[in-house]
Scaffold this motif. Sequence first.
Motif, PDB file in Angstrom:
ATOM      1  N   ARG A  14      -7.873  14.174   4.710  1.00 60.34           N
ATOM      2  CA  ARG A  14      -7.147  12.922   4.649  1.00 60.34           C
ATOM      3  C   ARG A  14      -6.197  12.805   5.809  1.00 60.34           C
ATOM      4  NH1 ARG A  14      -6.512   7.858   4.536  1.00 60.34           N
ATOM      5  NH2 ARG A  14      -4.573   7.050   3.557  1.00 60.34           N
ATOM      6  N   LEU A  15      -5.562  13.904   6.158  1.00 62.80           N
ATOM      7  CA  LEU A  15      -4.621  13.869   7.297  1.00 62.80           C
ATOM      8  C   LEU A  15      -5.345  13.505   8.583  1.00 62.80           C
ATOM      9  CD1 LEU A  15      -2.385  17.009   6.587  1.00 62.80           C
ATOM     10  CD2 LEU A  15      -1.808  14.607   6.211  1.00 62.80           C
ATOM     11  N   LYS A  16      -6.544  14.022   8.671  1.00 60.27           N
ATOM     12  CA  LYS A  16      -7.289  13.743   9.901  1.00 60.27           C
ATOM     13  C   LYS A  16      -7.817  12.329   9.908  1.00 60.27           C
ATOM     14  CE  LYS A  16      -8.751  18.521  10.591  1.00 60.27           C
ATOM     15  NZ  LYS A  16      -9.904  19.430  10.699  1.00 60.27           N
ATOM     16  N   SER A  17      -8.428  11.926   8.696  1.00 58.56           N
ATOM     17  CA  SER A  17      -9.016  10.591   8.664  1.00 58.56           C
ATOM     18  C   SER A  17      -7.951   9.520   8.698  1.00 58.56           C
ATOM     19  CB  SER A  17      -9.885  10.433   7.411  1.00 58.56           C
ATOM     20  OG  SER A  17      -9.083  10.580   6.233  1.00 58.56           O
ATOM     21  N   GLY A  18      -6.800   9.784   8.122  1.00 58.45           N
ATOM     22  CA  GLY A  18      -5.734   8.804   8.104  1.00 58.45           C
ATOM     23  C   GLY A  18      -4.857   8.831   9.364  1.00 58.45           C
ATOM     24  N   LYS A  19      -5.290   9.657  10.249  1.00 53.87           N
ATOM     25  CA  LYS A  19      -4.538   9.726  11.519  1.00 53.87           C
ATOM     26  C   LYS A  19      -3.050   9.893  11.263  1.00 53.87           C
ATOM     27  CE  LYS A  19      -7.813   6.835  14.041  1.00 53.87           C
ATOM     28  NZ  LYS A  19      -8.017   5.633  14.852  1.00 53.87           N
ATOM     29  N   ALA A  20      -2.741  10.960  10.540  1.00 53.74           N
ATOM     30  CA  ALA A  20      -1.356  11.218  10.191  1.00 53.74           C
ATOM     31  C   ALA A  20      -0.522  11.465  11.468  1.00 53.74           C
ATOM     32  CB  ALA A  20      -1.290  12.420   9.272  1.00 53.74           C
TER      33      ALA A  20
ATOM     34  N   SER B 160       0.813  -1.217   0.000  1.00 54.79           N
ATOM     35  CA  SER B 160       0.000   0.000   0.000  1.00 54.79           C
ATOM     36  C   SER B 160       0.846   1.265   0.000  1.00 54.79           C
ATOM     37  CB  SER B 160      -0.886   0.013   1.258  1.00 54.79           C
ATOM     38  OG  SER B 160      -0.083  -0.041   2.422  1.00 54.79           O
ATOM     39  N   TYR B 161       2.142   1.074  -0.084  1.00 52.29           N
ATOM     40  CA  TYR B 161       3.040   2.232   0.010  1.00 52.29           C
ATOM     41  C   TYR B 161       2.975   3.030  -1.270  1.00 52.29           C
ATOM     42  CZ  TYR B 161       7.381   4.861   0.538  1.00 52.29           C
ATOM     43  OH  TYR B 161       8.289   5.858   0.622  1.00 52.29           O
ATOM     44  N   VAL B 162       2.947   4.329  -1.066  1.00 56.82           N
ATOM     45  CA  VAL B 162       2.953   5.248  -2.208  1.00 56.82           C
ATOM     46  C   VAL B 162       4.228   6.044  -2.065  1.00 56.82           C
ATOM     47  CG1 VAL B 162       1.799   7.148  -3.351  1.00 56.82           C
ATOM     48  CG2 VAL B 162       0.464   5.380  -2.272  1.00 56.82           C
ATOM     49  N   LEU B 163       5.064   5.929  -3.017  1.00 55.87           N
ATOM     50  CA  LEU B 163       6.340   6.612  -2.911  1.00 55.87           C
ATOM     51  C   LEU B 163       6.128   8.095  -2.929  1.00 55.87           C
ATOM     52  CD1 LEU B 163       8.442   4.384  -5.342  1.00 55.87           C
ATOM     53  CD2 LEU B 163       8.437   4.354  -2.849  1.00 55.87           C
ATOM     54  N   GLY B 164       6.845   8.790  -1.952  1.00 54.01           N
ATOM     55  CA  GLY B 164       6.812  10.246  -1.871  1.00 54.01           C
ATOM     56  C   GLY B 164       7.879  10.750  -0.919  1.00 54.01           C
ATOM     57  N   GLN B 165       8.586  11.881  -1.233  1.00 55.82           N
ATOM     58  CA  GLN B 165       9.658  12.403  -0.383  1.00 55.82           C
ATOM     59  C   GLN B 165       9.662  13.900  -0.469  1.00 55.82           C
ATOM     60  OE1 GLN B 165      13.498  10.728  -1.177  1.00 55.82           O
ATOM     61  NE2 GLN B 165      14.531  11.922   0.448  1.00 55.82           N
ATOM     62  N   VAL B 166       9.807  14.514   0.719  1.00 50.43           N
ATOM     63  CA  VAL B 166       9.816  15.975   0.805  1.00 50.43           C
ATOM     64  C   VAL B 166      11.044  16.365   1.622  1.00 50.43           C
ATOM     65  CG1 VAL B 166       8.549  18.023   1.554  1.00 50.43           C
ATOM     66  CG2 VAL B 166       7.307  16.050   0.708  1.00 50.43           C
TER      67      VAL B 166
ATOM     68  N   ASN C 251      -5.668   3.847   6.705  1.00 56.29           N
ATOM     69  CA  ASN C 251      -6.974   3.791   6.011  1.00 56.29           C
ATOM     70  C   ASN C 251      -6.987   4.669   4.748  1.00 56.29           C
ATOM     71  OD1 ASN C 251      -8.005   2.088   8.012  1.00 56.29           O
ATOM     72  ND2 ASN C 251      -8.559   3.842   9.309  1.00 56.29           N
ATOM     73  N   PRO C 252      -6.301   4.341   3.794  1.00 52.61           N
ATOM     74  CA  PRO C 252      -5.291   3.302   3.672  1.00 52.61           C
ATOM     75  C   PRO C 252      -3.981   3.785   4.203  1.00 52.61           C
ATOM     76  CG  PRO C 252      -5.558   4.386   1.585  1.00 52.61           C
ATOM     77  CD  PRO C 252      -6.585   5.013   2.460  1.00 52.61           C
TER      78      PRO C 252
END
Length: 959
Positions: free
Chosen positions: A48-54, A15-21, A102-103
């Motif tokens: 999304r940040l809230k629902s995904g519990k970032a 489920s990993y989505v590659l991303g780098q900052v 989630n996801p």
Amino acid sequence: MRWQVLLFITVLCLSYVLGQVSYSIPEEMAKSSVVGNIAHDLGLDLKRLKSGKARVYTGGGVEYIGLNKERGVLHVQERIDREALCGETTPCALHFQIILENPMELFRVTVEITDINDNIPSFANIEKRFEISESAVVGSKFILENAVDSDIGMNGLQQYSLTPTNNFVLKLQNQADGSKKVEMVLQKPLDREKQEYMSLLLTATDGGEPRMSGTMQIFVNVLDVNDNAPAFVTSLYRAKILENSPQGTSVVTVSASDRDIGLNRELSYRISTSKRLLSELFDVNPKTGEVLLVGEIDYEKANTYQMDIEVVDSGGLSDSTKLIVEVIDTNDNNPKINIVSKSESISENSPRNTVIAMLSINDPDSENNGKVECNMDSNFPFKIQSTLNGFYTLVTESTLDRETASEYNITVTCSDEGVPSLSSSVTLTLQISDVNDNAPVFERSSYEAYIVENNTPGLSVFTVKARDADWNQNARVSYILEDSSVNGVPISSYVSVSADSGVIHAVRSFDYEQIKDFQFRVKAQDGGSPPLSSNVTVKILIQDQNDNPPQVLYPVQTGGSLVAEMVPRSADVGYLVTKVVAVDVDSGQNAWLSYKLQKATDGALFEVGLQNGEIRTIRQVADKDAKKQRLTVIVEDNGQPCRSATVIVNVAVADSFPEVLSEYTDFTQDKEYNDNLTFYLVLALAVVSFLFITCSVVIISVKIYRWRQSRILYHSNLPVIPYYPPRYSDTLGTGTLPHVYNYEVCRTTDSRQSDCKFGRAGSQNVLIMDPSSTGTMQRIQSEKSILDEPDSPLEQKPPNNDWRFTQGQRPGPSGPHMPYGTHIRWTPKSGTRATGGPEVAMGTGPWPQPPTEAEQLQALMAAANEVSEATATLGPGTMGLSTRYSPQFTLQHVPDYRQNVYIPGSTATLTSNPQQQQATAQQATQQALPPPQASAQAEPPKAVQTPASKKKSTKKEKK
């Protein structure tokens, strides 16, 4: 468990989505500072940040960066220090992940931390110290430590600088690791004497903006080298000191300097002199250079001292200076007073300016300290005068009086003019001898004394006392009674005065009725030459004593006639019958008389006045009253003891005078009753009884005494031979005694009773035995003794050679001197006593101890044999006693001492030749015995009786 982890990782990767900052922020940002908008940069919706519990995942490290889901940004959560995180590592970044659910998604975030110039260059030590010898050569290197700067790049350490650069410069060298070596190089020689200490500053600077730097202080201590010699401040020191200063006094401190330091500057001082005296007086402290006084200095001995003082450093370099000490005189010497001459005593009449003493005074001090002035107490009659330089004389200033002051303790004080002034004093004791210049003075101007009459002659009345202010013989007072008379009688027959004590004695017994007072003068005279005297009046008052009884003047008592007072029968109560008149020659209360009725025929009829002596009736005369009344009146005085007199008053109760005569015709013939008869009878009986009892006691005592004496003599075991101490007198040098004493020991043959008779000189009584041996005869010498006649046959002859024995050969205690002779007479039982021949003396040599019983018995037996030897020349065999003793009592019963007996003092010369003995005895008998007719008529002397013989004779007389 392990496979569960692998499954999780696999799912995550699917489920990993590659991303780098990436972000870049400087260090030390404040908290909550925004790093970047992560939601925007990742293209994520805030929901999304809230629902995904970032969340931020750091892998367990410190979360320096935090996520704000509400805004979708990253912010600084903790303080970020690049030097702490990365040190010298470059670049420095924080790596963490953002995880969503989630996801499930994961994003990598990198935050680079950039450096800022927030650290200054610093040294490990803030200072650095170097000790460099001043002899160090130029070019010498000294390593310095490097500075540290935590920043990097341009913000790191860039350069060094050193200030000042007078003697040292900084040298930097690059090393292989890129660091630099910092050195300090000496470029100019050092001189400690110019600059001992140096302070340098090393500065390290970075390249940041603003530029920052750190410093280190460098201290350089230049070490000394002994390149300089010590030197005194001055070449001459002068000091002054007071004499008699105590030891330890500081005189002066010398000072020397040395430009060196340390051991090179340590200096030592000493006195460089060859004079021992200076080293005994002064000493210098080797460290401080202080000159101290260690001895005693005296200005009078030396007033200046010079010495050299040397200083030496540790390297041996030295210098010297001269010290001159001047002694200042102080007033430290008291004036010395010497007594050249003085008088122990002077007479009180000495004239003025009489020299008493001469003094010599000296003060060794100088100037004013040596100037002396003497003085003394102004209250004394003396003064001191200066005669010569340093000599003074003490003389009298006024007249002297020993009675005022008999002794002077003169204190002469001499003081100098110093500051403070010193003084000395001497005390001279001067005795004032007495001159008889004062007459005796009585304690009172007049004396008055009382003496009771009828005194005993010689009675001490009182004492007059006079005092003389003079001394010794001049003050010895004698009392003299001056000649005067009392009623023509010399005063010396009344009183006498003791010359020494002044006690006045009554010479006679005084009678107040004859003389009541008298006066006389007593003179007191001293023992001076010429004598002085004074007198005083003494008055003697005689005090009355009740020594005279009252004398009745009326009624007159006569022995032959009878006087009677008449009282009429009609007399009333209080009728004056008569008055008894009496006088007393005493005075005062001794003459106060009182009258009392002692006895009366009718005591209820008359009374006597106590004070006036009047006899009055106290009731009416009755018919039954007796016509003849007899009254006894006693008159008493008021003295102590009381004296009295009695008078008998006859009273007739009648109306006419003829009746009185008829009544008193037989009255005079009555015999007066003697009241004292009973008293005299009792007294006589008591005297007779006392005499009877006294005589009885005396007779009984005498009987008891005689009985005790007889018992004592009866129980004695040995004959009594008294021991008398020797009384030798050998002045004649002839061996015989000038004085012979005879002792008679009387013994009986069968009785133990004996008597002794002592103390008759041998030259007074000589006992001669008659030829027939029938008795003894005592011849009393006339004025000239037979022994004194030169032609007398009884003159003592020197003993022949047969009788010359030594002291040790003679029997018993006999010796060359016999002060006592002994006659021993044996008395037969009948009581008659035979006397031995010519005085047979028993020798009494010097016994050191009293004789024992054995010696006494031996002496008694020797004396008895001497008597037997003497009588043997007159009668053979029986000691001349054959007619009185039994035939058994012969010389054979007694030990023979005839061969070694010497009888000194005897008139007979004994010898062992019988013919010579017989011739001598016949010659003595012819000279001693009277003619036969006289001898036959003369009665033989009676034997002296012993107590036993006296008793026997008394019994015979009674029978």
